[in-house]
Design an enzyme around this catalytic site. Structure first.
Site, PDB file in Angstrom:
ATOM      1  N   CYS A 249      -4.145  47.937   3.150  1.00  0.00           N
ATOM      2  CA  CYS A 249      -2.973  47.897   2.267  1.00  0.00           C
ATOM      3  C   CYS A 249      -1.735  47.452   3.035  1.00  0.00           C
ATOM      4  O   CYS A 249      -0.748  47.059   2.441  1.00  0.00           O
ATOM      5  CB  CYS A 249      -2.750  49.260   1.649  1.00  0.00           C
ATOM      6  SG  CYS A 249      -2.743  50.557   2.881  1.00  0.00           S
TER       7      CYS A 249
ATOM      8  N   GLU B 277      -0.897  55.437  -4.249  1.00  0.00           N
ATOM      9  CA  GLU B 277      -0.600  54.504  -3.148  1.00  0.00           C
ATOM     10  C   GLU B 277      -1.361  53.234  -3.457  1.00  0.00           C
ATOM     11  O   GLU B 277      -2.590  53.239  -3.507  1.00  0.00           O
ATOM     12  CB  GLU B 277      -1.034  55.103  -1.809  1.00  0.00           C
ATOM     13  CG  GLU B 277      -0.208  56.288  -1.379  1.00  0.00           C
ATOM     14  CD  GLU B 277       1.276  55.999  -1.294  1.00  0.00           C
ATOM     15  OE1 GLU B 277       1.659  54.833  -1.054  1.00  0.00           O
ATOM     16  OE2 GLU B 277       2.066  56.933  -1.504  1.00  0.00           O
TER      17      GLU B 277
HETATM   18  P1  NAP Z   1      -9.521  50.192  -6.975  1.00  0.00           P
HETATM   19  O1  NAP Z   1     -10.394  49.127  -7.497  1.00  0.00           O
HETATM   20  O2  NAP Z   1      -8.229  50.403  -7.661  1.00  0.00           O
HETATM   21  O3  NAP Z   1     -10.394  51.545  -7.000  1.00  0.00           O
HETATM   22  C1  NAP Z   1      -9.902  52.805  -6.600  1.00  0.00           C
HETATM   23  C2  NAP Z   1     -10.483  53.905  -7.476  1.00  0.00           C
HETATM   24  O4  NAP Z   1      -9.863  53.869  -8.753  1.00  0.00           O
HETATM   25  C3  NAP Z   1     -11.969  53.774  -7.737  1.00  0.00           C
HETATM   26  O5  NAP Z   1     -12.533  55.064  -7.742  1.00  0.00           O
HETATM   27  C4  NAP Z   1     -12.029  53.162  -9.114  1.00  0.00           C
HETATM   28  O6  NAP Z   1     -13.186  53.617  -9.776  1.00  0.00           O
HETATM   29  C5  NAP Z   1     -10.814  53.784  -9.784  1.00  0.00           C
HETATM   30  N1  NAP Z   1     -10.251  52.929 -10.831  1.00  0.00           N
HETATM   31  C6  NAP Z   1      -9.851  51.646 -10.690  1.00  0.00           C
HETATM   32  N2  NAP Z   1      -9.354  51.195 -11.860  1.00  0.00           N
HETATM   33  C7  NAP Z   1      -9.433  52.216 -12.735  1.00  0.00           C
HETATM   34  C8  NAP Z   1      -9.069  52.375 -14.111  1.00  0.00           C
HETATM   35  N3  NAP Z   1      -8.520  51.376 -14.808  1.00  0.00           N
HETATM   36  N4  NAP Z   1      -9.281  53.570 -14.687  1.00  0.00           N
HETATM   37  C9  NAP Z   1      -9.849  54.561 -13.991  1.00  0.00           C
HETATM   38  N5  NAP Z   1     -10.234  54.474 -12.705  1.00  0.00           N
HETATM   39  C10 NAP Z   1     -10.026  53.320 -12.078  1.00  0.00           C
HETATM   40  O7  NAP Z   1      -9.129  49.938  -5.445  1.00  0.00           O
HETATM   41  P2  NAP Z   1     -10.077  49.751  -4.176  1.00  0.00           P
HETATM   42  O8  NAP Z   1     -11.046  48.708  -4.491  1.00  0.00           O
HETATM   43  O9  NAP Z   1     -10.593  51.016  -3.715  1.00  0.00           O
HETATM   44  O10 NAP Z   1      -9.094  49.323  -2.981  1.00  0.00           O
HETATM   45  C11 NAP Z   1      -8.485  48.115  -2.816  1.00  0.00           C
HETATM   46  C12 NAP Z   1      -7.004  48.239  -3.118  1.00  0.00           C
HETATM   47  O11 NAP Z   1      -6.479  49.462  -2.622  1.00  0.00           O
HETATM   48  C13 NAP Z   1      -6.158  47.181  -2.480  1.00  0.00           C
HETATM   49  O12 NAP Z   1      -5.252  46.719  -3.432  1.00  0.00           O
HETATM   50  C14 NAP Z   1      -5.434  47.897  -1.366  1.00  0.00           C
HETATM   51  O13 NAP Z   1      -4.218  47.324  -0.987  1.00  0.00           O
HETATM   52  C15 NAP Z   1      -5.267  49.244  -1.947  1.00  0.00           C
HETATM   53  N6  NAP Z   1      -5.096  50.258  -0.917  1.00  0.00           N
HETATM   54  C16 NAP Z   1      -3.919  50.908  -0.828  1.00  0.00           C
HETATM   55  C17 NAP Z   1      -3.702  51.839   0.161  1.00  0.00           C
HETATM   56  C18 NAP Z   1      -2.387  52.548   0.270  1.00  0.00           C
HETATM   57  O14 NAP Z   1      -2.310  53.488   1.028  1.00  0.00           O
HETATM   58  N7  NAP Z   1      -1.377  52.136  -0.444  1.00  0.00           N
HETATM   59  C19 NAP Z   1      -4.724  52.144   1.065  1.00  0.00           C
HETATM   60  C20 NAP Z   1      -5.943  51.498   0.945  1.00  0.00           C
HETATM   61  C21 NAP Z   1      -6.104  50.550  -0.082  1.00  0.00           C
HETATM   62  P3  NAP Z   1     -14.253  52.620 -10.441  1.00  0.00           P
HETATM   63  O15 NAP Z   1     -14.423  51.483  -9.497  1.00  0.00           O
HETATM   64  O16 NAP Z   1     -15.444  53.510 -10.569  1.00  0.00           O
HETATM   65  O17 NAP Z   1     -13.663  52.224 -11.731  1.00  0.00           O
END
Ligand code: NAP
Length: 490
Positions: A285, A248
């Site tokens: 999101c 998501e």
């Molecule tokens: P994020 O930076 O993508 O991080 C989420 C998780 O993924 C973290 O544990 C991060 O770990 C890991 N991760 C990120 N990139 C990675 C990679 N290349 N390889 C392996 N692991 C990776 O997102 P966020 O900061 O938590 O949240 C913000 C985003 O989430 C926004 O874009 C928002 O719209 C979206 N969101 C979506 C929903 C939905 O339901 N669709 C709900 C809430 C939020 P590390 O930081 O340790 O690398």
């Protein structure tokens, strides 16, 4: 050994001692134990699953004060929002407890034998479902309870009969450890294997990559950015045995306000919308990041009303300094791509002020970077000269968790076409209200076409979230003892 640190989100100062990130060995141990626990949990009854989910909900409630304090310190989301989110999390756990107890994961389709040759004749067939196996669950930064260690993904996976290894989000490591301590106590009290729910931590991509690559992991569930989700989906697909990956992701959530709606109650809608854009500092999101408006006097007045309503909003600090930086960079990118700023709120550092930008439909369609999610309290107005341009704008967006359509109250060819375009790109289409606030219920669909989700046929919120972790199996001419299990897997 790499480390991670709890940070006070309001001051940016480190809080507490440095934590060790999970090593390769830690990840292997957590997954191996989750795999061993799955061997028995897969055939647990609905009552057993409900008992665990209920105990986890009670465990969270029992430590509410301490957990909310940790969450507030690490996220700055404030006790009101965080108490509400904790309530939502226990509601989710109990809802899946009820779903399991009602036997939903064990539903079977009985297709009795039909005498005679094929194609009409066939043996006795029963279609049932089995849980996938240990799920790698990636927690989100912006929902420290509801999309984190004991969030909806964990609840639905456990209800389906899967074990779980959570990759905690580095934005709230202290809270994640507190919640994990509750889990361990609950598992022990219920005499369940400690490995049924595991936790790994890390502040770099290695931890998540190591987890999704582990050969005993059977599926991934992710809530986070489109970039992070895409990277992990690629990892899931590149495995010698690729696995399902339910991501998501980010979303721009177009909101179309037709002139009729604005003429009827533009002022009221502007106030509601300003609240939605800045809610939780825009860190949702489902934040309405794109306002699609048709040129005309009602639109001009509405933009003035919205600008004024936004100036009255003062968002709180963002979850992390990194997110604040990304927000500022995103606004700058929009302006470099031709968007004009209508409101540039300064905020009270480190909190950002609300931002409102505007661009023409043609420019929006030409420049892909204007379609990126800017995570924070901002919205981009896209000015359209006609309804045709509204369709082109939605086409250009391509995929979104939601589309909101204000003013489509009459059955007309134009409104049917708008509903068609909206449904083509979104998982949820709203005709009133704002997209922030995602109800946990039976009809919910939280997941849309790319880039909002990697699996648009599934939802990560609501009852159907369970379906992601079950795989159909057809039992042909099965013996009576097996049928007597009524869908409970062996
Ligand atoms: P994020 O930076 O993508 O991080 C989420 C998780 O993924 C973290 O544990 C991060 O770990 C890991 N991760 C990120 N990139 C990675 C990679 N290349 N390889 C392996 N692991 C990776 O997102 P966020 O900061 O938590 O949240 C913000 C985003 O989430 C926004 O874009 C928002 O719209 C979206 N969101 C979506 C929903 C939905 O339901 N669709 C709900 C809430 C939020 P590390 O930081 O340790 O690398």
């Amino acid at each position: 050994m790499s480390t991670l640190q709890s940070i006070n989100a309001r001051t940016g100062e480190p809080h507490g001692k440095t934590l060790n990130a999970s090593t390769e060995q830690d990840i292997d141990t957590a997954v191996t134990e989750a795999h061993a626990a799955f061997a028995t949990w897969r055939s647990s009854t609905g009552v057993q699953r409900a008992e665990l989910l209920e105990a986890l909900a009670k465990g969270l409630e029992g430590e509410r004060e301490k957990l909310v304090a940790w969450a507030d310190l690490e996220t700055a989301l404030g006790p009101v929002r965080l108490n509400g989110e904790l309530d939502r999390t226990t509601f989710q756990l109990r809802r899946f407890a009820d779903i399991a107890q009602r036997g939903e994961p064990f539903a079977v389709l009985d297709d009795p034998a039909v005498a005679g040759g094929p194609p009409a004749g066939h043996p006795a067939m029963v279609r049932q479902r089995v849980p996938l196996g240990p799920v790698a669950m990636f927690a989100a930064s912006n929902f420290p309870f509801a999309f984190s260690v004991l969030g909806g993904d964990t609840a639905s996976a456990l209800a389906a009969g899967c074990s779980v290894v959570v990759k905690a989000h580095p934005g709230h490591p202290g809270l994640s450890l507190q919640v994990f301590a509750i889990i361990q106590r609950v598992l022990k009290a219920l005499d369940l294997p400690a490995g049924l729910i595991g936790l790994v931590q890390g502040a770099g991509v290695e931890t998540g990559v190591g987890l999704i690559r582990h050969p005993l992991i059977a599926a991934g569930a992710f809530t986070g950015s489109t970039r992070g989700g895409a990277a992990l989906q690629a990892e899931a697909n590149a495995r010698p045995r690729p696995i399902p990956f339910y991501g998501e992701l980010g979303s721009v959530n177009p909101l179309i306000a037709l002139p009729a709606a604005l003429a009827a109650k533009g002022g009221e809608l502007a106030t509601t919308l300003a609240g939605s854009i800045t809610l939780g500092c825009g860190q949702f999101c489902t934040n309405p990041g794109l306002l699609v408006l048709i040129d005309g006097p009602e639109t001009d007045t509405f933009i003035d009303q919205l600008t004024l309503a936004l100036t009255k909003q003062q968002p709180h600090p963002m979850l992390t300094p990194g997110m604040r930086k990304a927000f500022d960079a995103g606004i700058k990118r929009f302006m470099e791509a031709g968007a004009r700023s209508l409101l540039q709120g300064q905020g009270t550092p480190p909190a950002p002020g609300p931002q409102l930008l505007q661009v023409s439909a043609q420019r929006f369609i030409e420049r892909a970077e204007l379609r990126d999610e800017v995570f924070g309290p901002s919205s981009l107005i896209v000015r359209c000269a006609s309804v045709d341009e509204v369709h082109q704008v939605l086409d250009a967006v391509g995929g979104s968790l939601t589309v909101t359509l204000w003013g489509a109250d009459e059955d007309s060819a134009d409104n049917r076409a708008l509903v068609r375009s909206a449904s083509q790109i979104a998982g949820r289409v709203l005709f009133a209200g704002v997209p922030t606030g995602v109800a946990v219920t039976a009809a919910q669909q939280h997941g849309g076409p790319w880039p909002s989700s990697t699996a648009p046929m599934t939802t990560s919120v609501g009852d159907a979230a369970l379906e992601r972790f079950l795989r159909p199996v057809c039992l042909q001419d099965a013996p009576a003892w097996l049928l007597a299990r009524k869908g409970v897997p062996c």
